[in-house]
Write a protein that holds these residues in place. Structure first.
Motif, mmCIF file in Angstrom:
data_model
loop_
_atom_site.group_PDB
_atom_site.id
_atom_site.type_symbol
_atom_site.label_atom_id
_atom_site.label_comp_id
_atom_site.label_asym_id
_atom_site.label_seq_id
_atom_site.Cartn_x
_atom_site.Cartn_y
_atom_site.Cartn_z
ATOM 1 N N ILE A 89 16.869 24.910 38.301
ATOM 2 C CA ILE A 89 17.915 24.098 38.938
ATOM 3 C C ILE A 89 19.313 24.576 38.545
ATOM 4 C CG2 ILE A 89 16.415 22.077 39.112
ATOM 5 C CD1 ILE A 89 17.969 20.872 36.759
ATOM 6 N N THR A 90 19.399 25.786 38.008
ATOM 7 C CA THR A 90 20.703 26.327 37.621
ATOM 8 C C THR A 90 20.997 27.607 38.399
ATOM 9 O OG1 THR A 90 19.885 27.726 35.804
ATOM 10 C CG2 THR A 90 20.396 25.426 35.288
ATOM 11 N N GLY A 91 22.268 27.997 38.408
ATOM 12 C CA GLY A 91 22.696 29.244 39.029
ATOM 13 C C GLY A 91 23.589 30.024 38.078
ATOM 14 N N ASN A 92 24.101 31.140 38.551
ATOM 15 C CA ASN A 92 24.882 32.045 37.708
ATOM 16 C C ASN A 92 26.162 32.468 38.425
ATOM 17 O OD1 ASN A 92 22.400 32.137 36.137
ATOM 18 N ND2 ASN A 92 21.689 33.641 37.626
ATOM 19 N N ILE A 93 27.082 33.000 37.638
ATOM 20 C CA ILE A 93 28.292 33.569 38.225
ATOM 21 C C ILE A 93 28.617 34.860 37.473
ATOM 22 C CG2 ILE A 93 29.951 32.323 36.740
ATOM 23 C CD1 ILE A 93 31.558 31.882 39.421
ATOM 24 N N GLU A 94 29.009 35.896 38.222
ATOM 25 C CA GLU A 94 29.296 37.179 37.605
ATOM 26 C C GLU A 94 30.544 37.794 38.224
ATOM 27 O OE1 GLU A 94 26.032 39.837 38.350
ATOM 28 O OE2 GLU A 94 26.397 39.912 40.508
ATOM 29 N N ILE A 106 35.178 34.789 28.622
ATOM 30 C CA ILE A 106 35.117 34.165 29.936
ATOM 31 C C ILE A 106 34.516 32.767 29.789
ATOM 32 C CG2 ILE A 106 34.443 34.484 32.339
ATOM 33 C CD1 ILE A 106 35.939 36.884 31.135
ATOM 34 N N TYR A 107 35.151 31.772 30.390
ATOM 35 C CA TYR A 107 34.669 30.395 30.319
ATOM 36 C C TYR A 107 34.443 29.839 31.720
ATOM 37 C CZ TYR A 107 36.622 30.630 25.573
ATOM 38 O OH TYR A 107 36.929 31.006 24.287
ATOM 39 N N ALA A 108 33.349 29.093 31.893
ATOM 40 C CA ALA A 108 33.132 28.315 33.110
ATOM 41 C C ALA A 108 33.496 26.873 32.790
ATOM 42 C CB ALA A 108 31.678 28.402 33.559
ATOM 43 N N ILE A 109 34.484 26.344 33.504
ATOM 44 C CA ILE A 109 35.049 25.032 33.184
ATOM 45 C C ILE A 109 34.815 24.066 34.342
ATOM 46 C CG2 ILE A 109 37.167 23.783 32.608
ATOM 47 C CD1 ILE A 109 38.232 26.404 31.407
ATOM 48 N N ASP A 110 34.232 22.929 34.018
ATOM 49 C CA ASP A 110 34.049 21.854 34.994
ATOM 50 C C ASP A 110 35.292 20.979 34.934
ATOM 51 O OD1 ASP A 110 33.281 19.800 36.593
ATOM 52 O OD2 ASP A 110 31.624 19.112 35.350
ATOM 53 N N ASP A 111 36.093 21.025 35.994
ATOM 54 C CA ASP A 111 37.363 20.297 35.967
ATOM 55 C C ASP A 111 37.336 19.053 36.844
ATOM 56 O OD1 ASP A 111 37.314 21.486 38.398
ATOM 57 O OD2 ASP A 111 39.345 22.305 38.324
ATOM 58 N N ILE A 170 36.956 29.526 36.540
ATOM 59 C CA ILE A 170 36.578 30.600 35.624
ATOM 60 C C ILE A 170 37.834 31.053 34.881
ATOM 61 C CG2 ILE A 170 35.458 32.831 35.407
ATOM 62 C CD1 ILE A 170 33.724 30.517 36.534
ATOM 63 N N SER A 171 37.863 30.761 33.597
ATOM 64 C CA SER A 171 39.023 31.075 32.771
ATOM 65 C C SER A 171 38.790 32.387 32.013
ATOM 66 C CB SER A 171 39.284 29.937 31.776
ATOM 67 O OG SER A 171 40.399 30.224 30.958
ATOM 68 N N VAL A 172 39.747 33.304 32.132
ATOM 69 C CA VAL A 172 39.655 34.614 31.492
ATOM 70 C C VAL A 172 40.730 34.680 30.411
ATOM 71 C CG1 VAL A 172 39.765 37.106 31.862
ATOM 72 C CG2 VAL A 172 38.822 35.612 33.643
ATOM 73 N N VAL A 181 40.497 31.773 37.692
ATOM 74 C CA VAL A 181 40.028 31.832 39.084
ATOM 75 C C VAL A 181 39.456 30.459 39.404
ATOM 76 C CG1 VAL A 181 38.516 32.978 40.736
ATOM 77 C CG2 VAL A 181 39.498 34.270 38.812
ATOM 78 N N GLU A 182 40.032 29.763 40.353
ATOM 79 C CA GLU A 182 39.688 28.364 40.588
ATOM 80 C C GLU A 182 38.630 28.192 41.675
ATOM 81 O OE1 GLU A 182 43.393 26.477 41.475
ATOM 82 O OE2 GLU A 182 43.996 26.356 39.362
ATOM 83 N N ASP A 183 37.911 27.071 41.537
ATOM 84 C CA ASP A 183 37.028 26.541 42.586
ATOM 85 C C ASP A 183 35.979 27.544 43.054
ATOM 86 O OD1 ASP A 183 38.552 24.238 42.455
ATOM 87 O OD2 ASP A 183 39.865 24.844 44.099
ATOM 88 N N LYS A 184 35.139 27.987 42.109
ATOM 89 C CA LYS A 184 34.024 28.858 42.455
ATOM 90 C C LYS A 184 32.727 28.053 42.433
ATOM 91 C CE LYS A 184 36.402 32.470 43.228
ATOM 92 N NZ LYS A 184 36.484 33.008 44.607
ATOM 93 N N ASP A 185 31.954 28.166 43.525
ATOM 94 C CA ASP A 185 30.750 27.356 43.686
ATOM 95 C C ASP A 185 29.535 28.015 43.039
ATOM 96 O OD1 ASP A 185 32.119 25.432 45.145
ATOM 97 O OD2 ASP A 185 31.771 26.477 47.049
ATOM 98 N N ILE A 186 28.674 27.149 42.482
ATOM 99 C CA ILE A 186 27.401 27.581 41.917
ATOM 100 C C ILE A 186 26.286 26.905 42.701
ATOM 101 C CG2 ILE A 186 25.895 27.530 39.897
ATOM 102 C CD1 ILE A 186 28.180 29.425 39.543
#
Length: 275
Positions: A184-189, A201-206, A239-241, A254-259
């Motif tokens: 039930i999870t996905g990835n981002i690259e 690199i951080y994935a942030i739920d805002d 996605i915070s770099v 980088v804002e608003d990327k869907d998983i």
């Protein structure tokens, strides 16, 4: 003629009984699935290695009189910092009776763990000891003939804690782990340019803008800038770099990327601004 009937009757009865027992045996062998446990790491940028020693991996089942069931006894040391950018390792896999398994636990040794910082290796111990193990709520549903894959995110950045003025043991291990069903999870690259920025690199739920939650992190490859964040639930993330080489480079987002569950979203190249 009468003799033949008397002889044949017991034979037919025996055949029927043997078929019944075979059918019962087939039923008793059904009703099991597989649980596989993979481990990944949210890294720490202040260490060169974080080594943890895992003795056993266990789960418990609702209604089971046997208590905890052992998935694996690795008796092995793992360097968490090798499990970044999508890399995982299997620490347990076993066939289990179908049903609900509410918890998993890792049995770690009290000592035998270490961290490498600036070329020096320091032993770590778990305060209080590992008697009851590290328990995580999972509520896993094991179904017949189905493999359930559990992803454990061992957060090195929160697990390695400075012990203050203790010169013999300047670091202690307080394991911080998240458990997720991988299906039930996905990835981002993506890729960071230039890789010399050495970013985290951080994935942030805002969703809650006043208190954003960091749900995954990794360190981009310093050769080609590639990064991959895994084990993210469906949703939208920033996605915070954040360059570790912050004298020459600045952070960017980088804002608003869907998983989406079961897929990897490639966000392309992220250019890091120079100072």
């Amino acid at each position: 003629m009468l003799l033949k009937r008397i002889t044949l009757l017991p034979i037919a009865l025996l055949i029927g009984l043997s078929m019944m027992f075979v059918g019962c045996g087939t039923d008793s062998d059904s009703g099991s699935g597989t649980m596989t446990v993979e481990m990944a790491d949210a890294p720490i940028d202040s260490a060169d290695a974080v080594n943890v020693f895992i003795e056993r991996v266990e789960v418990n089942r609702v209604g089971s009189p046997d208590g905890w069931v052992t998935l694996n006894e690795p008796q092995q040391e793992y360097d968490l910092l090798e499990l970044t950018n999508g890399a995982t390792t299997v620490i347990g896999s076993a066939e289990l009776e179908a049903g609900t398994y509410p918890q998993i636990r890792l049995i770690l040794t009290k000592s035998g763990h270490s961290v490498e910082v600036d070329g020096s290796t320091y032993d770590m111990f778990i305060p209080g000891g590992p008697q009851t193990g590290i328990k995580l709520n999972i509520n896993a549903e094991i179904e017949e003939d189905i493999e359930y894959v559990l992803l454990l995110d061992f957060d090195a950045s929160k697990s390695v804690v400075e012990a203050g003025q203790n010169d013999q043991n300047p670091y202690i291990l307080k394991p911080t782990i998240k458990a997720k069903e991988k299906a039930i999870t996905g990835n981002i690259e993506g890729t960071v340019n230039p890789p010399e920025a050495e970013p985290v690199i951080y994935a942030i739920d805002d969703v809650n803008a006043t208190n954003p939650d960091t749900l995954a992190s990794t360190i981009a490859n310093t050769t080609d800038g590639y990064f991959k964040l895994i084990g993210l639930e469906e949703g939208t993330y920033d996605i915070s770099v954040n360059p570790r080489n912050d004298e020459n480079y600045s952070s960017t987002t980088v804002e608003d990327k869907d998983i989406t569950a079961g897929s990897t979203n490639n966000i392309g190249t992220v250019d890091v601004p120079q100072n």
